[in-house]
Design a protein around this motif. Structure first.
Motif, PDB file in Angstrom:
ATOM      1  N   ILE A  56       0.838  -1.201   0.000  1.00 54.30           N
ATOM      2  CA  ILE A  56       0.000   0.000   0.000  1.00 54.30           C
ATOM      3  C   ILE A  56       0.872   1.250   0.000  1.00 54.30           C
ATOM      4  O   ILE A  56       0.628   2.203  -0.747  1.00 54.30           O
ATOM      5  CB  ILE A  56      -0.959  -0.015   1.209  1.00 54.30           C
ATOM      6  N   THR A  57       1.916   1.230   0.824  1.00 53.29           N
ATOM      7  CA  THR A  57       2.837   2.366   0.847  1.00 53.29           C
ATOM      8  C   THR A  57       3.567   2.511  -0.483  1.00 53.29           C
ATOM      9  O   THR A  57       3.717   3.614  -1.011  1.00 53.29           O
ATOM     10  CB  THR A  57       3.842   2.215   1.992  1.00 53.29           C
ATOM     11  N   GLN A  58       4.002   1.387  -1.059  1.00 48.16           N
ATOM     12  CA  GLN A  58       4.730   1.434  -2.325  1.00 48.16           C
ATOM     13  C   GLN A  58       3.861   1.956  -3.463  1.00 48.16           C
ATOM     14  O   GLN A  58       4.277   2.836  -4.222  1.00 48.16           O
ATOM     15  CB  GLN A  58       5.249   0.041  -2.671  1.00 48.16           C
ATOM     16  N   LEU A  59       2.658   1.420  -3.584  1.00 42.80           N
ATOM     17  CA  LEU A  59       1.776   1.830  -4.671  1.00 42.80           C
ATOM     18  C   LEU A  59       1.374   3.302  -4.558  1.00 42.80           C
ATOM     19  O   LEU A  59       1.179   3.974  -5.571  1.00 42.80           O
ATOM     20  CB  LEU A  59       0.515   0.961  -4.698  1.00 42.80           C
ATOM     21  N   SER A  60       1.260   3.768  -3.326  1.00 45.57           N
ATOM     22  CA  SER A  60       0.885   5.171  -3.123  1.00 45.57           C
ATOM     23  C   SER A  60       2.082   6.104  -3.199  1.00 45.57           C
ATOM     24  O   SER A  60       1.932   7.315  -3.006  1.00 45.57           O
ATOM     25  CB  SER A  60       0.195   5.339  -1.767  1.00 45.57           C
ATOM     26  N   GLU A  61       3.260   5.556  -3.461  1.00 38.82           N
ATOM     27  CA  GLU A  61       4.502   6.331  -3.502  1.00 38.82           C
ATOM     28  C   GLU A  61       4.710   7.085  -2.191  1.00 38.82           C
ATOM     29  O   GLU A  61       5.157   8.229  -2.165  1.00 38.82           O
ATOM     30  CB  GLU A  61       4.506   7.294  -4.704  1.00 38.82           C
ATOM     31  N   GLY A  62       4.357   6.422  -1.090  1.00 41.11           N
ATOM     32  CA  GLY A  62       4.586   6.974   0.232  1.00 41.11           C
ATOM     33  C   GLY A  62       3.504   7.902   0.735  1.00 41.11           C
ATOM     34  O   GLY A  62       3.587   8.403   1.865  1.00 41.11           O
ATOM     35  N   ARG A  63       2.474   8.117  -0.050  1.00 37.71           N
ATOM     36  CA  ARG A  63       1.427   9.055   0.365  1.00 37.71           C
ATOM     37  C   ARG A  63       0.422   8.413   1.314  1.00 37.71           C
ATOM     38  O   ARG A  63      -0.345   9.110   1.973  1.00 37.71           O
ATOM     39  CB  ARG A  63       0.728   9.646  -0.864  1.00 37.71           C
ATOM     40  N   ILE A  64       0.388   7.086   1.341  1.00 36.52           N
ATOM     41  CA  ILE A  64      -0.314   6.370   2.406  1.00 36.52           C
ATOM     42  C   ILE A  64       0.765   5.613   3.171  1.00 36.52           C
ATOM     43  O   ILE A  64       1.356   4.665   2.657  1.00 36.52           O
ATOM     44  CB  ILE A  64      -1.377   5.398   1.860  1.00 36.52           C
ATOM     45  N   ARG A  65       1.053   6.046   4.360  1.00 37.70           N
ATOM     46  CA  ARG A  65       2.166   5.507   5.150  1.00 37.70           C
ATOM     47  C   ARG A  65       1.600   4.508   6.156  1.00 37.70           C
ATOM     48  O   ARG A  65       0.977   4.876   7.141  1.00 37.70           O
ATOM     49  CB  ARG A  65       2.896   6.651   5.855  1.00 37.70           C
TER      50      ARG A  65
END
Length: 362
Positions: A56-65
């Protein structure tokens, strides 16, 4: 200076600038706390849950931590439902049949004795109306669920004695949750629901005589071979289904469409990977159980399978009778089983039977 770069940084209102500026608006970071029923770094179920949180963090490029807590690190293994429903955490990974005390119909969203295999269940969830029913049921508890992995057909379990007849099930103390546990109770067993991390100690101490967990890959790492002699690879209780990614509904509805899409995509990805992983590993680890640890493989005979089937039909009806919602879900599940499972029996199952005969696959 590159004119396009100047326009985007200066914020001049052009169509091109609007497109380029959109990612900048989404740069704020959203924290997401995930709790789990499964142990940290445990092969199979535990690693699947951790992989999903990372993805989830990877796909969101860090925008969902994401911040992930395994069983017992933030709340107990079976406390994740209440923790997320109450808003203390944002999401959980678990199997929803652990929460049939909340509503009996949750059993249909993990595993049903003699029910759907994982491909069949996923077809129902994604294309047969199962997700909508899951949403309706979960909404009453302030939750939103997505499928996020599975185990395929689970093994019958570990026993300290051979099961040669239905009478051998009477008085048996066994760890087996969900509708499968209800089936065993009907046949005279005393059943309990334990998280994975507590199974070994209970089996070694004699608090239970038998247990099912998942299959050779997961079971190997629990070292159940040290505590029980006989391993029944064929099982009736959980032919498929999946894990749930349960989110606080209010929190979910506060996400942007983009954030919801990222989480949904990560769950769908892991939903496939989880089953693929155990499918790839089960054969290898079954061989290791036999060759390295002397595990004795057994199969339930047809007399035992027949009483399993009779009890399973009774349990299915009892769950349906729980409430109008349970009847609605149960009727939809059973109809999908006949339609989806019926076709697969004519096609894939028939093929598998002949392939196994021709190539002696067992």
């Amino acid at each position: 200076m590159d004119r396009r770069k100047f326009l985007s940084t200066a914020g001049i209102a052009t169509a091109g600038v609007t497109t380029l500026a959109a990612p900048a608006i989404a740069q704020s970071v959203r924290d997401m706390v995930i709790v789990s029923t499964y142990g940290r770094d445990f092969p199979g179920l535990g690693l699947s849950a951790q992989r999903l949180a990372d993805r989830i963090t990877q796909l969101s490029e860090g925008r969902i931590r994401t911040e992930y807590f395994a069983a017992g690190e933030r709340v107990g293994a079976f406390d994740v439902f209440d923790d997320v429903a109450g808003g203390n955490s944002h999401a959980y990974t678990s199997a929803d049949y652990f929460f049939t005390g909340k509503h009996a119909a949750f059993a249909f969203f993990t595993g049903v004795p003699f029910g759907m295999t994982s491909p069949e269940w996923n077809a129902w969830i994604n294309f047969g109306g199962g997700q909508e029913l899951w949403d309706d049921l979960s909404a009453d508890f302030g939750l939103k669920k997505l499928p996020c992995g599975g185990t395929g057909a689970q093994s019958g379990g570990w026993f300290n004695k051979e099961i040669n007849s239905p009478e051998d099930l009477r008085g048996l103390k066994m760890r087996i949750p969900g509708m499968g546990g209800n089936v065993m109770s009907k046949l005279g067993a005393s059943t309990v629901s334990l998280p994975g991390g507590q199974i070994y100690e209970n089996l070694v101490s004699g608090a239970i005589d038998a247990t099912e967990y998942v299959g050779p890959y997961n079971d190997y790492f629990l070292k159940l071979y040290e505590a029980a002699k006989y391993y029944y690879v064929d099982g009736m209780h959980e032919p498929g289904g999946g894990n749930a990614f349960g989110m606080n509904k209010t929190w979910w509805e506060g996400l942007s469409d983009w954030e919801q899409s990222v989480i949904t995509a990560a769950c769908q990805e892991e939903n496939g990977l989880g089953v693929q992983e155990v499918s790839a590993k089960n054969g290898e680890y079954l061989s290791r159980l036999v060759n390295e640890h002397g595990v004795q493989l057994r199969e339930f005979n047809e007399d035992v399978w027949d009483v399993f089937g009779e009890a399973a039909m009774e349990v299915n009806e009892e769950v349906r009778d729980h409430s109008a919602m349970a009847a609605k879900v149960g009727d939809a599940y059973n109809a999908a089983l006949r339609e989806i499972g019926g076709f697969r029996a004519k096609a894939e199952v028939a093929f598998s039977r002949q392939r196994n005969r021709v190539f002696d696959l067992g």
